[in-house]
Motif scaffolding. Structure first.
Motif, PDB file in Angstrom:
ATOM      1  N   ARG A   4       0.870  -1.182   0.000  1.00 53.89           N
ATOM      2  CA  ARG A   4       0.000   0.000   0.000  1.00 53.89           C
ATOM      3  C   ARG A   4       0.900   1.224   0.000  1.00 53.89           C
ATOM      4  O   ARG A   4       1.637   1.480   0.948  1.00 53.89           O
ATOM      5  N   HIS A   5       0.861   1.974  -1.086  1.00 55.39           N
ATOM      6  CA  HIS A   5       1.645   3.199  -1.238  1.00 55.39           C
ATOM      7  C   HIS A   5       0.752   4.377  -0.860  1.00 55.39           C
ATOM      8  O   HIS A   5      -0.286   4.592  -1.491  1.00 55.39           O
ATOM      9  N   LEU A   6       1.141   5.118   0.136  1.00 56.55           N
ATOM     10  CA  LEU A   6       0.408   6.313   0.550  1.00 56.55           C
ATOM     11  C   LEU A   6       1.191   7.550   0.137  1.00 56.55           C
ATOM     12  O   LEU A   6       2.338   7.727   0.550  1.00 56.55           O
ATOM     13  N   TYR A   7       0.578   8.381  -0.687  1.00 49.78           N
ATOM     14  CA  TYR A   7       1.153   9.666  -1.094  1.00 49.78           C
ATOM     15  C   TYR A   7       0.373  10.739  -0.335  1.00 49.78           C
ATOM     16  O   TYR A   7      -0.790  11.001  -0.641  1.00 49.78           O
ATOM     17  N   ILE A   8       1.010  11.302   0.656  1.00 48.80           N
ATOM     18  CA  ILE A   8       0.298  12.124   1.635  1.00 48.80           C
ATOM     19  C   ILE A   8       0.717  13.578   1.488  1.00 48.80           C
ATOM     20  O   ILE A   8       1.910  13.880   1.324  1.00 48.80           O
ATOM     21  N   ALA A 110      -7.307   9.384  15.610  1.00 53.71           N
ATOM     22  CA  ALA A 110      -5.951   8.961  15.230  1.00 53.71           C
ATOM     23  C   ALA A 110      -5.876   7.450  15.071  1.00 53.71           C
ATOM     24  O   ALA A 110      -5.257   6.940  14.120  1.00 53.71           O
ATOM     25  N   ASP A 111      -6.492   6.708  15.987  1.00 51.75           N
ATOM     26  CA  ASP A 111      -6.495   5.249  15.876  1.00 51.75           C
ATOM     27  C   ASP A 111      -7.249   4.791  14.636  1.00 51.75           C
ATOM     28  O   ASP A 111      -6.836   3.845  13.957  1.00 51.75           O
ATOM     29  N   SER A 112      -8.351   5.461  14.307  1.00 53.16           N
ATOM     30  CA  SER A 112      -9.111   5.077  13.118  1.00 53.16           C
ATOM     31  C   SER A 112      -8.330   5.409  11.837  1.00 53.16           C
ATOM     32  O   SER A 112      -8.442   4.687  10.843  1.00 53.16           O
ATOM     33  N   LEU A 113      -7.536   6.472  11.885  1.00 56.82           N
ATOM     34  CA  LEU A 113      -6.699   6.846  10.733  1.00 56.82           C
ATOM     35  C   LEU A 113      -5.692   5.747  10.422  1.00 56.82           C
ATOM     36  O   LEU A 113      -5.567   5.300   9.277  1.00 56.82           O
ATOM     37  N   THR A 114      -4.967   5.297  11.434  1.00 55.64           N
ATOM     38  CA  THR A 114      -3.967   4.256  11.191  1.00 55.64           C
ATOM     39  C   THR A 114      -4.629   2.917  10.863  1.00 55.64           C
ATOM     40  O   THR A 114      -4.128   2.162  10.029  1.00 55.64           O
ATOM     41  N   VAL A 119      -2.026   0.233   6.859  1.00 58.01           N
ATOM     42  CA  VAL A 119      -2.049  -1.224   6.842  1.00 58.01           C
ATOM     43  C   VAL A 119      -1.742  -1.709   5.420  1.00 58.01           C
ATOM     44  O   VAL A 119      -1.977  -0.995   4.444  1.00 58.01           O
ATOM     45  N   PRO A 120      -1.203  -2.930   5.298  1.00 56.70           N
ATOM     46  CA  PRO A 120      -0.950  -3.477   3.959  1.00 56.70           C
ATOM     47  C   PRO A 120      -2.251  -3.760   3.216  1.00 56.70           C
ATOM     48  O   PRO A 120      -3.329  -3.819   3.827  1.00 56.70           O
ATOM     49  N   PRO A 121      -2.171  -3.994   1.912  1.00 61.84           N
ATOM     50  CA  PRO A 121      -3.377  -4.360   1.154  1.00 61.84           C
ATOM     51  C   PRO A 121      -3.918  -5.713   1.605  1.00 61.84           C
ATOM     52  O   PRO A 121      -3.177  -6.563   2.100  1.00 61.84           O
TER      53      PRO A 121
END
Length: 200
Positions: A4-8, A110-114, A119-121
């Motif tokens: 999972r690539h996150l571009y933030i 914050a917990d719901s964000l992570t 997490v991986p796909p």
């Protein structure tokens, strides 16, 4: 191995009412150009207008196949209110007035964000997602990726439309590929969102 690539990114520069400025729109377009060659699967943004407008501006340069949607987890919030023993003296005034209920609400977000994004796909295919959010959630995601103590989100800041990349793979710790990269922004578009000071 699926990743999972996150571009933030933090939203573009905004005015006192939370609306993008002309600078903010230009920053968002530059950010979109930076990502244009990537196979983006989805663009997620905070519910706040400055983030939603940034997502729409950058999406002009993406393939057009990626849906743009709101994610409540990306809202601007304080992810963790330190205990008195953890607070550096210079931060004490910032947290003055936060009650226990407010602190708990922020930590739940914050917990719901992570739980949703860090997490991986689920399957075997890579996922490429853009997250348009705010400085504090970005700091929390970096802190989480580095497995730092909760208080370490303090002191991490992100410029408007700067790129942070985190990769999540099964059975491996997250990888912080880059943080707060502004190379896609012209020099006069960089460093907004930070206190005014001399920059190299």
């Amino acid at each position: 191995m699926a990743t999972r690539h996150l571009y933030i990114a933090r939203h573009g520069d905004a005015d006192a009412f939370g609306n993008l400025t002309d600078t903010g729109r230009e920053q968002a377009r530059s950010f979109g150009q930076r990502l244009a060659h990537l196979p983006i699967d989805a663009v997620w943004h905070s519910p706040l207008p400055r983030a939603a407008d940034t997502a729409r501006e950058l999406n002009i340069f993406l393939s057009g196949s990626a849906p743009v949607g709101e994610a409540s987890e990306l809202i601007d919030h304080v992810p963790y209110v330190p205990s008195p023993e953890e607070i550096p003296p210079s931060w004490v005034p910032f947290f003055d007035g936060y009650d226990a209920d407010e602190a708990e609400r922020g930590h739940k977000i914050a917990d719901s964000l992570t739980a949703r994004f860090a997490v991986p796909p689920d399957g075997d295919a890579d996922i490429h997602e853009v997250l348009v959010t705010h400085a504090y959630p970005i700091a929390w995601l970096i802190r989480h990726a580095l497995n730092g103590p909760a208080v370490r989100w303090l002191g991490l800041n992100s410029a408007n439309a700067a790129l942070t990349v985190i990769e999540n793979r099964p059975e491996l710790p997250p990888s912080v590929v880059m943080f707060n990269d502004m190379s896609h922004l012209r020099p006069d578009l960089r460093w907004t969102g930070f206190p005014t000071t001399l920059r190299a």
